[in-house]
Design a protein around this motif. Structure first.
Motif, PDB file in Angstrom:
ATOM      1  N   MET A  40     -41.549 -82.200  88.796  1.00 38.36           N
ATOM      2  CA  MET A  40     -41.161 -83.557  89.201  1.00 38.36           C
ATOM      3  C   MET A  40     -40.664 -83.573  90.642  1.00 38.36           C
ATOM      4  O   MET A  40     -41.030 -84.456  91.423  1.00 38.36           O
ATOM      5  CB  MET A  40     -40.088 -84.111  88.265  1.00 38.36           C
ATOM      6  CG  MET A  40     -40.607 -84.463  86.894  1.00 38.36           C
ATOM      7  SD  MET A  40     -39.421 -85.175  85.696  1.00 38.36           S
ATOM      8  CE  MET A  40     -37.840 -85.047  86.429  1.00 38.36           C
ATOM      9  N   LEU A  41     -39.868 -82.588  91.004  1.00 34.83           N
ATOM     10  CA  LEU A  41     -39.369 -82.513  92.374  1.00 34.83           C
ATOM     11  C   LEU A  41     -40.503 -82.276  93.366  1.00 34.83           C
ATOM     12  O   LEU A  41     -40.534 -82.887  94.444  1.00 34.83           O
ATOM     13  CB  LEU A  41     -38.318 -81.411  92.505  1.00 34.83           C
ATOM     14  CG  LEU A  41     -36.978 -81.715  91.839  1.00 34.83           C
ATOM     15  CD1 LEU A  41     -36.105 -80.458  91.838  1.00 34.83           C
ATOM     16  CD2 LEU A  41     -36.277 -82.850  92.533  1.00 34.83           C
ATOM     17  N   GLU A  42     -41.436 -81.411  93.014  1.00 39.19           N
ATOM     18  CA  GLU A  42     -42.584 -81.167  93.890  1.00 39.19           C
ATOM     19  C   GLU A  42     -43.395 -82.442  94.077  1.00 39.19           C
ATOM     20  O   GLU A  42     -43.859 -82.731  95.178  1.00 39.19           O
ATOM     21  CB  GLU A  42     -43.466 -80.051  93.324  1.00 39.19           C
ATOM     22  CG  GLU A  42     -42.857 -78.671  93.451  1.00 39.19           C
ATOM     23  CD  GLU A  42     -43.666 -77.591  92.759  1.00 39.19           C
ATOM     24  OE1 GLU A  42     -44.566 -77.912  91.954  1.00 39.19           O
ATOM     25  OE2 GLU A  42     -43.386 -76.410  93.015  1.00 39.19           O
ATOM     26  N   GLN A  43     -43.553 -83.219  93.009  1.00 40.66           N
ATOM     27  CA  GLN A  43     -44.292 -84.482  93.104  1.00 40.66           C
ATOM     28  C   GLN A  43     -43.549 -85.477  93.986  1.00 40.66           C
ATOM     29  O   GLN A  43     -44.160 -86.164  94.808  1.00 40.66           O
ATOM     30  CB  GLN A  43     -44.531 -85.080  91.711  1.00 40.66           C
ATOM     31  CG  GLN A  43     -45.378 -86.329  91.731  1.00 40.66           C
ATOM     32  CD  GLN A  43     -46.767 -86.075  92.300  1.00 40.66           C
ATOM     33  OE1 GLN A  43     -47.453 -85.164  91.887  1.00 40.66           O
ATOM     34  NE2 GLN A  43     -47.160 -86.880  93.265  1.00 40.66           N
ATOM     35  N   GLN A  44     -42.242 -85.535  93.844  1.00 38.95           N
ATOM     36  CA  GLN A  44     -41.451 -86.432  94.672  1.00 38.95           C
ATOM     37  C   GLN A  44     -41.557 -86.043  96.145  1.00 38.95           C
ATOM     38  O   GLN A  44     -41.670 -86.914  97.014  1.00 38.95           O
ATOM     39  CB  GLN A  44     -39.991 -86.429  94.231  1.00 38.95           C
ATOM     40  CG  GLN A  44     -39.757 -87.121  92.915  1.00 38.95           C
ATOM     41  CD  GLN A  44     -38.316 -86.998  92.445  1.00 38.95           C
ATOM     42  OE1 GLN A  44     -37.527 -86.213  92.991  1.00 38.95           O
ATOM     43  NE2 GLN A  44     -37.968 -87.764  91.426  1.00 38.95           N
ATOM     44  N   ILE A  45     -41.525 -84.754  96.427  1.00 38.75           N
ATOM     45  CA  ILE A  45     -41.664 -84.276  97.804  1.00 38.75           C
ATOM     46  C   ILE A  45     -43.042 -84.645  98.349  1.00 38.75           C
ATOM     47  O   ILE A  45     -43.160 -85.130  99.479  1.00 38.75           O
ATOM     48  CB  ILE A  45     -41.412 -82.755  97.891  1.00 38.75           C
ATOM     49  CG1 ILE A  45     -39.934 -82.458  97.640  1.00 38.75           C
ATOM     50  CG2 ILE A  45     -41.856 -82.194  99.237  1.00 38.75           C
ATOM     51  CD1 ILE A  45     -39.618 -80.988  97.419  1.00 38.75           C
ATOM     52  N   ALA A  46     -44.076 -84.444  97.547  1.00 45.42           N
ATOM     53  CA  ALA A  46     -45.436 -84.797  97.976  1.00 45.42           C
ATOM     54  C   ALA A  46     -45.532 -86.297  98.242  1.00 45.42           C
ATOM     55  O   ALA A  46     -46.146 -86.718  99.236  1.00 45.42           O
ATOM     56  CB  ALA A  46     -46.449 -84.374  96.916  1.00 45.42           C
ATOM     57  N   ASP A  47     -44.924 -87.107  97.378  1.00 40.74           N
ATOM     58  CA  ASP A  47     -44.929 -88.561  97.580  1.00 40.74           C
ATOM     59  C   ASP A  47     -44.212 -88.941  98.875  1.00 40.74           C
ATOM     60  O   ASP A  47     -44.671 -89.818  99.617  1.00 40.74           O
ATOM     61  CB  ASP A  47     -44.274 -89.272  96.392  1.00 40.74           C
ATOM     62  CG  ASP A  47     -45.094 -89.172  95.113  1.00 40.74           C
ATOM     63  OD1 ASP A  47     -46.290 -88.810  95.176  1.00 40.74           O
ATOM     64  OD2 ASP A  47     -44.514 -89.447  94.035  1.00 40.74           O
ATOM     65  N   LEU A  48     -43.098 -88.285  99.139  1.00 38.04           N
ATOM     66  CA  LEU A  48     -42.357 -88.573 100.374  1.00 38.04           C
ATOM     67  C   LEU A  48     -43.168 -88.189 101.609  1.00 38.04           C
ATOM     68  O   LEU A  48     -43.189 -88.925 102.602  1.00 38.04           O
ATOM     69  CB  LEU A  48     -41.014 -87.845 100.372  1.00 38.04           C
ATOM     70  CG  LEU A  48     -39.958 -88.431  99.438  1.00 38.04           C
ATOM     71  CD1 LEU A  48     -38.748 -87.502  99.361  1.00 38.04           C
ATOM     72  CD2 LEU A  48     -39.534 -89.810  99.906  1.00 38.04           C
ATOM     73  N   PHE A  49     -43.845 -87.041 101.554  1.00 40.30           N
ATOM     74  CA  PHE A  49     -44.685 -86.647 102.688  1.00 40.30           C
ATOM     75  C   PHE A  49     -45.841 -87.626 102.889  1.00 40.30           C
ATOM     76  O   PHE A  49     -46.183 -87.965 104.021  1.00 40.30           O
ATOM     77  CB  PHE A  49     -45.224 -85.221 102.510  1.00 40.30           C
ATOM     78  CG  PHE A  49     -44.278 -84.157 102.990  1.00 40.30           C
ATOM     79  CD1 PHE A  49     -43.924 -84.065 104.320  1.00 40.30           C
ATOM     80  CD2 PHE A  49     -43.744 -83.240 102.097  1.00 40.30           C
ATOM     81  CE1 PHE A  49     -43.050 -83.082 104.771  1.00 40.30           C
ATOM     82  CE2 PHE A  49     -42.867 -82.250 102.531  1.00 40.30           C
ATOM     83  CZ  PHE A  49     -42.524 -82.179 103.874  1.00 40.30           C
TER      84      PHE A  49
END
Length: 69
Positions: A40-49
């Motif tokens: 979930m955190l990796e997905q959130q980071i990808a979304d932010l990028f």
């Protein structure tokens, strides 16, 4: 006496195995939860990028339009 000791040791071994199995199951569940949290955190980071890249692209387009006018 020897047989009684062997039985007593076996009882302790079985008890230890039960407790160890409980601990392993608990830790396995915790590892699974941590893996899901990491995803979930990796997905959130990808979304932010992705959001950042989109905003930057829009800013560059706006600047190009402003210089062309």
């Amino acid at each position: 006496m020897k047989e009684a000791t062997a039985i007593n040791v076996q009882v302790h071994v079985e008890e230890f195995k039960k407790e160890l199995s409980k601990e392993v199951m608990t830790m396995t569940c915790e590892v699974g939860r941590l893996q899901r949290e990491r995803q979930m955190l990796e997905q959130q980071i990808a979304d932010l990028f992705a959001f950042f890249a989109k905003q930057r692209a829009e800013m560059v387009r706006s600047q190009k339009r402003a210089t062309n006018e």
